[in-house]
Design a protein around this motif. Structure first.
Motif, PDB file in Angstrom:
ATOM      1  N   TYR A 184     -46.865  25.660  65.327  1.00  0.00           N
ATOM      2  CA  TYR A 184     -47.006  24.385  64.630  1.00  0.00           C
ATOM      3  C   TYR A 184     -46.602  24.569  63.164  1.00  0.00           C
ATOM      4  CZ  TYR A 184     -49.977  22.848  68.547  1.00  0.00           C
ATOM      5  OH  TYR A 184     -50.464  22.506  69.794  1.00  0.00           O
ATOM      6  N   PRO A 185     -45.363  24.266  62.785  1.00  0.00           N
ATOM      7  CA  PRO A 185     -45.009  24.361  61.363  1.00  0.00           C
ATOM      8  C   PRO A 185     -45.950  23.504  60.511  1.00  0.00           C
ATOM      9  CG  PRO A 185     -43.063  23.979  62.701  1.00  0.00           C
ATOM     10  CD  PRO A 185     -44.239  23.814  63.611  1.00  0.00           C
ATOM     11  N   GLY A 233     -44.301  22.434  67.551  1.00  0.00           N
ATOM     12  CA  GLY A 233     -44.523  21.246  66.741  1.00  0.00           C
ATOM     13  C   GLY A 233     -45.654  20.384  67.260  1.00  0.00           C
ATOM     14  N   LEU A 234     -46.111  19.479  66.401  1.00  0.00           N
ATOM     15  CA  LEU A 234     -47.224  18.606  66.734  1.00  0.00           C
ATOM     16  C   LEU A 234     -46.846  17.603  67.816  1.00  0.00           C
ATOM     17  CD1 LEU A 234     -48.517  17.844  63.132  1.00  0.00           C
ATOM     18  CD2 LEU A 234     -49.620  19.315  64.824  1.00  0.00           C
ATOM     19  N   GLN A 235     -47.822  17.299  68.659  1.00  0.00           N
ATOM     20  CA  GLN A 235     -47.633  16.256  69.668  1.00  0.00           C
ATOM     21  C   GLN A 235     -47.418  14.910  68.977  1.00  0.00           C
ATOM     22  OE1 GLN A 235     -47.801  16.395  73.233  1.00  0.00           O
ATOM     23  NE2 GLN A 235     -47.107  14.281  73.043  1.00  0.00           N
ATOM     24  N   LEU A 240     -48.609   9.697  63.527  1.00  0.00           N
ATOM     25  CA  LEU A 240     -47.636  10.646  62.989  1.00  0.00           C
ATOM     26  C   LEU A 240     -46.252  10.014  62.900  1.00  0.00           C
ATOM     27  CD1 LEU A 240     -48.708  13.930  64.823  1.00  0.00           C
ATOM     28  CD2 LEU A 240     -48.852  13.486  62.360  1.00  0.00           C
ATOM     29  N   ASP A 241     -45.865   9.297  63.940  1.00  0.00           N
ATOM     30  CA  ASP A 241     -44.531   8.703  63.965  1.00  0.00           C
ATOM     31  C   ASP A 241     -44.366   7.622  62.898  1.00  0.00           C
ATOM     32  OD1 ASP A 241     -43.946  10.376  66.060  1.00  0.00           O
ATOM     33  OD2 ASP A 241     -44.131   8.837  67.612  1.00  0.00           O
ATOM     34  N   TYR A 251     -42.408  17.379  60.190  1.00  0.00           N
ATOM     35  CA  TYR A 251     -42.775  16.735  61.465  1.00  0.00           C
ATOM     36  C   TYR A 251     -41.570  16.003  62.028  1.00  0.00           C
ATOM     37  CZ  TYR A 251     -44.439  13.398  64.856  1.00  0.00           C
ATOM     38  OH  TYR A 251     -44.576  12.672  66.012  1.00  0.00           O
ATOM     39  N   HIS A 252     -41.376  16.117  63.351  1.00  0.00           N
ATOM     40  CA  HIS A 252     -40.353  15.356  64.059  1.00  0.00           C
ATOM     41  C   HIS A 252     -40.857  15.160  65.481  1.00  0.00           C
ATOM     42  CE1 HIS A 252     -36.571  14.204  65.960  1.00  0.00           C
ATOM     43  NE2 HIS A 252     -36.059  14.027  64.745  1.00  0.00           N
ATOM     44  N   PRO A 253     -40.765  13.949  66.033  1.00  0.00           N
ATOM     45  CA  PRO A 253     -41.298  13.718  67.384  1.00  0.00           C
ATOM     46  C   PRO A 253     -40.583  14.531  68.460  1.00  0.00           C
ATOM     47  CG  PRO A 253     -40.059  11.805  66.598  1.00  0.00           C
ATOM     48  CD  PRO A 253     -40.244  12.706  65.430  1.00  0.00           C
TER      49      PRO A 253
END
Length: 337
Positions: A184-185, A233-235, A240-241, A251-253
């Motif tokens: 998880y960056p 990466g995060l879910q 977040l989006d 963060y990127h989906p």
């Protein structure tokens, strides 16, 4: 494996790391009641199943003992009935000892995820984690002795860390031989000390491309070691989006695909260097990652070589590159030092 998650919203943790945006949560506040867990599982679970019920988002082993027991007791009957294979919990490395691990195993827990974040003492201290890197080895040993599966979480890009630290932390995690790793960056949530550091110029988060590149190497190293990476990466969530909870950070989906595509970019570039070919065949299941997110790999290859073709082939093994009898694997072409 199917996961049936319940979120504890940071319950149980006495620390507030610099990247944590949760306020102190008292026992039972903002988390599901054990009776509600049982009711939901009754409606969710199949008659027979191989998944795990997961308690995420909190430090499970630092909840009041009575609450831990109540959660496990709510799920254990479903394990005994064969409707689910086991229970998964997340916790801190310094919140596990031999007695705790044995109690978890008796309660039906099958997997424990440890939020290690880094194996660098200075980075952990700067992040106010409250423990050193040695805590992870102690926890993993205790969990193994209790017969439990273990997952380790790492957060490249933490304050005080760089790419070398991220790789060293990964190698330290791999040396403990967990069952899987999550990467998880680090991002910068609103309302955190890390956000204050970012605003004052005292912390620079990784750029997205930088995080993708670091994690591509980390994924490659995990694959070389035969280590599954459960998540990159995060879910994706609506919050977040929308950008409503983050100040900055990579963060990127579709972060996982970006990372896998970066490995393919490295492999495809070397393919052309080694073979002189501007056409390559890949397994159908790999075509999307090989083309790249929104075809970024193919577009760049066409810019570099004038033309390039990535074609799916039904008889190829996953992560293979071929043209006629010429064959390579993704792992051998996407080489890191």
């Amino acid at each position: 494996m199917r996961i049936y998650p319940f979120f504890l919203h940071q319950a149980g943790c006495p620390h507030r790391c610099v990247y944590c945006r949760q306020q102190t949560t008292s026992a039972g506040e903002g988390i599901p009641h054990p009776d509600a867990v049982a009711r939901e599982l009754e409606s969710w679970l199949p008659t027979r199943g191989e998944g795990e019920v997961a308690f995420y988002g909190g430090t499970f082993t630092l909840l009041p003992a009575s609450l831990q027991s109540a959660f496990l007791a709510a799920v254990l009957p479903f394990v005994q009935q064969g409707r689910v294979a086991g229970i998964r919990i997340s916790t801190r490395p310094d919140a596990v000892c031999s007695a705790t691990a044995m109690r978890l195993a008796r309660g039906g827990v099958s997997t424990v995820e440890l939020g290690c974040q880094s194996f660098d003492a200075a980075v952990l201290a700067r992040c106010q984690r409250g423990h050193g890197p040695e805590a992870a080895a102690v926890a993993v040993s205790a969990l193994r002795e209790a017969g439990l599966s273990v997952g380790l979480q790492l957060m490249p890009g933490l304050p005080g860390g760089d790419r070398n630290e991220a790789i060293r932390s990964l190698e330290a995690a791999l040396a403990l031989a967990p069952d899987f790793i999550r990467l998880y960056p680090t991002v910068v949530p609103q309302g955190t000390l890390l956000a204050e550091w970012y605003d004052s110029g005292n912390y620079r988060p990784l750029a997205l491309d930088e995080a993708v590149d670091w994690c591509a190497e980390m994924l490659w190293r995990c694959r070389r070691a035969g280590m599954p990476v459960a998540r990159l990466g995060l879910q994706s969530t609506a919050a977040l989006d929308s950008g409503s909870v983050l100040v900055a950070g990579p963060y990127h989906p579709a972060f996982g695909q970006l990372v896998r595509s970066r490995l393919w970019w490295s492999a495809l570039s070397r393919w052309t260097q080694l073979t002189g070919e501007t056409r390559v065949e890949v397994a159908a299941a790999d075509l999307s990652d090989a083309l790249g997110h929104r075809r970024c790999n193919l577009d760049q290859l066409c810019r570099d070589f004038g033309q390039f073709s990535i074609v799916r082939r039904t008889d190829l093994a996953r992560e293979s590159l071929a043209l006629g009898s010429e064959r390579f694997t993704l792992q051998e072409l996407a080489t890191y030092g």
